[in-house]
Design a protein around this motif. Structure first.
Motif, short mmCIF file in Angstrom:
data_model
loop_
_atom_site.label_atom_id
_atom_site.label_comp_id
_atom_site.label_asym_id
_atom_site.label_seq_id
_atom_site.Cartn_x
_atom_site.Cartn_y
_atom_site.Cartn_z
N THR A 160 0.41 -0.92 -0.02
CA THR A 160 -0.21 0.03 0.03
C THR A 160 0.75 1.81 0.15
O THR A 160 2.09 0.43 0.20
CB THR A 160 -0.94 -0.40 1.32
N PRO A 161 0.03 2.75 -0.38
CA PRO A 161 1.49 3.64 -0.10
C PRO A 161 2.37 3.40 1.20
O PRO A 161 3.58 3.77 1.33
CB PRO A 161 0.47 4.86 -0.57
N CYS A 162 1.68 2.98 2.11
CA CYS A 162 2.82 3.88 3.13
C CYS A 162 2.12 2.69 5.02
O CYS A 162 2.70 3.16 5.44
CB CYS A 162 2.25 5.22 3.88
N HIS A 263 3.71 4.40 16.29
CA HIS A 263 2.14 3.46 17.15
C HIS A 263 1.91 3.01 15.49
O HIS A 263 2.96 3.85 14.06
CB HIS A 263 1.73 5.00 16.82
N GLU A 265 -1.53 2.46 13.10
CA GLU A 265 -2.50 3.06 12.66
C GLU A 265 -3.29 1.92 12.66
O GLU A 265 -3.14 0.60 11.61
CB GLU A 265 -2.52 4.39 10.89
N GLY A 267 -6.80 2.72 12.14
CA GLY A 267 -7.77 3.09 11.31
C GLY A 267 -7.05 3.94 9.83
O GLY A 267 -6.53 3.19 9.55
N GLY A 268 -8.13 4.35 9.08
CA GLY A 268 -7.42 5.47 8.23
C GLY A 268 -7.89 5.08 6.95
O GLY A 268 -8.43 3.54 6.43
N THR A 269 -8.10 5.33 6.05
CA THR A 269 -8.91 5.21 4.54
C THR A 269 -7.63 4.42 3.92
O THR A 269 -7.51 3.78 2.93
CB THR A 269 -9.38 6.49 3.68
N PHE A 270 -6.70 5.61 4.03
CA PHE A 270 -5.18 5.38 3.28
C PHE A 270 -4.18 4.21 4.71
O PHE A 270 -3.20 4.12 3.81
CB PHE A 270 -4.91 6.08 2.46
N THR A 271 -4.22 5.04 5.59
CA THR A 271 -2.98 4.37 5.89
C THR A 271 -3.17 4.04 7.48
O THR A 271 -2.37 3.59 8.12
CB THR A 271 -2.91 5.88 6.76
N ARG A 272 -4.58 2.63 7.27
CA ARG A 272 -4.31 1.45 7.96
C ARG A 272 -2.67 0.85 7.33
O ARG A 272 -2.31 0.20 7.21
CB ARG A 272 -5.49 0.68 7.43
N THR A 274 0.37 1.66 8.99
CA THR A 274 1.19 2.55 8.99
C THR A 274 1.97 2.95 9.72
O THR A 274 1.38 2.64 11.07
CB THR A 274 0.58 4.13 8.56
N VAL A 276 3.85 5.10 12.09
CA VAL A 276 3.50 6.67 12.52
C VAL A 276 4.55 6.85 13.47
O VAL A 276 4.89 6.35 14.72
CB VAL A 276 2.21 7.08 13.04
#
Lengths: 314, 322
Positions: A160-162, A263, A265, A267-272, A274, A276
């Protein structure tokens, strides 16, 4: 001698890390625990036993663990590792059998019986570890340090992107582990990709010629390097789990790292999934920084490869 | 000559950006719209009018816009810039101009429909006005060929670990703009953070020039530098708007940027709210991705993360002393 347990979703690059650990004179592997990730847990368990067979040293017990992520189904990585996770080569069957005890119970029992000196290396999704932490937090707090293959610093990951695969495969479990309180080192995906860490075409061949164990270590990764050849026109082999093992055994191999409050993530639409990395308290944040981790972003590529070669050659 | 509409939450850095824009002969500012951001919308409007007076060139119309982010209360930056947003910057006490009656959102739509692809949009604050203009009049807004914005993070934020301040102020509005399809040029926190290091020599250049009004350019620069010294963790907020303008006017200042499909995280925890998720993957570069049926969006954004800060300093001081 350092005592370790390795939690693994044994597919190709895990196998190399397992072999390295078993051949490292500074380390005693007390157990391997397996988890679904690169491949389903049954195959991962078989592959771990096969890796022990080909390492040709001592035979630590192998405990099968959890078959699916905590909260949501996820994807595997068979496109990188082959259907059997080992390049579909047809290696000889292992003689050793898996233990009957569950991986989570084995983790709790072994760590509980230790003297706070058993370190953990994780090279798959963190499902087993999270469940052990939920079930027996006081026991798991005896772990002095966890070395994790996982996470990503920059936004250029394959899945995924991140998010990096091991974290993305079970972000909820990873969040439990990050928040638990045992300090950890995270060897990120880019640490395994930059600064000469991937094996070149020549190095793959050179390693293949260095005995049966070394040949096993290369051949079980053939799906990865064949794919690289198809896509880039030349063979290349990134080995995240061996890099992680090398960093555990020899921290001098770390070229670049930074301390962070990490941390995951959920939740998130794009960041699950990730990771952080909080490196400072911004002027808009009230909460003070609480460092829980060291994030490795670069290793000395040649030195790591020499370390690896010396362990796996005959 | 480039025709530009500037949407701005005017505090001290945006005063500098506006004076630069109004002093640049290659640029004509058609209109200025204001929005809450570092300061409340009313103060942004007042600071905008004062900036036009201080620039002393021509007087584009000023339209006041949205006073609150779409889904939460405003977090201003008075911690850094003070209640009036100006720090110690002294501009005229009384603007020579008043704001227009028309709402900023309608002014944006009207100006874009007037000039179409001949107009560029420069956003120096949260994207709330622009998001609403896009929602109200998508066909008009699609005529824009480009939007340049102060904000977003290439790798690391300045409001939380992943979000830059302007985007973080109204992430939902920002994602409406990012998802719209008009190409964006994102002048990131990283790009402006590097520019906070320029200083003494540029200051000397200012001192030696002919100031207009007397001492104003120096005052602008001094104010930003002092704010930077007092708030080292907020350095990226200081030169970001002047830099975004400079990048619009002088794209050759860009030293490093990448193309990406960028979206803004609006869900999830506070750790990721406002993160600009910059997806640089293509089928060619990332054949290994697990889900081969996953479609990666077409690149919509140029993410600028490194500029020639020395050349930027010269450009900035050159315009301020004019």
């Amino acid at each position: 001698m350092r005592k370790i347990i390795i939690d693994t979703d044994t597919g190709s690059d895990d196998a190399v890390a397992l072999v390295m650990a078993l051949r490292d004179p500074s380390v005693r592997v007390l157990a391997f625990t397996t988890v679904s990730g690169n491949i389903n847990v049954d195959q991962a368990t078989y592959n771990a036993l096969q890796s022990i067979e080909y390492a040709n040293t001592y035979k630590p017990p192998v405990y099968k663990g959890i078959a699916r992520p905590l909260c949501f189904e996820s994807e595997n990585a068979s496109q990188v590792h082959g259907i059997d996770g080992m390049g579909d080569v047809g290696f000889r069957a292992p003689t050793q059998k898996e233990e009957s005890e569950h991986a989570v119970d084995a983790l709790i029992r072994i760590i509980g019986a230790g003297e706070g000196d058993i370190e953990l290396i994780t090279i798959g999704p963190l499902t087993n570890i999270a469940v052990a932490m939920l079930q027996a937090p006081e026991v798991m707090r005896k772990i002095p340090h966890i070395t994790i293959m996982g996470g990503a610093n920059f936004f250029s990951n394959p899945h995924t992107p991140c998010a990096e695969f091991n974290i993305m495969a079970d972000p909820d479990a990873a969040a439990i582990v990050c928040n638990f309180g045992v300090p950890f080192t995270m060897v990120t995906l880019e640490a395994c990709q930059v600064n000469g860490a991937p094996l070149t075409d020549e190095e793959i061949d050179q390693t293949r010629a260095a005995g049966e164990t070394a040949a096993f270590c290369m051949d079980c990764n053939c799906t990865t390097y064949d794919l690289a050849e198809k896509v880039y026109g030349y063979r290349e082999l990134e080995l995240p789990d061996p890099v992680t093992y090398a960093v555990f055994s020899n921290p001098d191999l770390i070229k670049t790292s930074f301390p962070a409050e990490t941390h995951v993530e959920r939740g998130g639409t794009f960041t699950r999934g990730t990771t952080v990395f909080r490196k400072k308290k911004t002027i808009f944040e009230e909460r003070d920084l609480k460092i829980n981790s060291t994030i490795v972003t670069e290793v000395y590529g040649q030195a790591y490869k020499a370390f690896q070669y010396d362990l796996i050659k005959d | 000559m480039k025709r530009v509409l500037i949407d701005t939450a005017t505090a001290a850095p945006e005063v500098v950006a506006l004076v630069m824009a109004l002093s640049e002969p290659d640029i004509h500012v058609e209109a200025i719209t204001t929005v809450m951001g570092k300061v409340p919308a009313g103060i942004a409007t007042r600071n905008t009018l004062l900036s036009i007076t201080a620039a002393g060139t021509y007087q584009p119309p000023v339209f006041e816009g949205i006073a609150k982010p779409m889904f939460h209360e405003q977090h201003d930056a008075s911690l850094i810039f003070g209640a009036d947003g100006l720090g110690s910057l002294s501009v005229a006490q009384h603007p020579a101009q008043t704001k227009e009656v028309l709402h900023a959102v309608d002014a944006i739509i009207k100006t874009v429909s007037e000039w179409g692809e001949a107009l560029e949009l420069l956003c120096l604050g949260p994207l709330t006005n622009v998001a609403l203009a896009i929602t109200k009049a998508p066909q008009v807004m699609r005529r824009l060929k480009r939007i340049t914005l102060t904000g977003g993070a290439a790798f690391e934020g300045d409001a939380n670990p992943m979000a830059e301040f302007n985007i973080w102020q109204d992430a939902e509005a920002a994602d409406i703009v990012f998802n719209f399809g008009v190409p964006l040029v994102m002048v990131t926190a990283e790009a402006s953070d590097a520019c906070a290091g320029l200083s003494k020599q540029d200051l000397d250049n200012l001192a030696s020039g002919q100031n207009r009004p007397s001492g104003f350019g120096q005052d602008c620069f001094n104010t930003l530098l002092q704010l930077g010294e007092k708030n080292p963790d907020a350095r990226s907020l200081l030169f970001s708007s002047p830099l975004a303008f400079a990048v619009l006017a002088r794209p050759e200042l860009i030293q490093d940027s990448f193309a990406s499909y960028s979206r803004v995280e609006t869900q999830g925890s506070a750790q990721v709210y406002g993160a600009t998720v910059n997806d640089r993957r293509t089928d060619e570069t990332h054949p290994f991705r697990a889900n081969a049926s996953e479609t990666i969006g077409a690149f919509n954004c140029q993410v600028v993360h490194r500029v020639d800060s020395a050349a930027f300093g010269q450009y900035l001081s050159g315009l301020l002393v004019k």
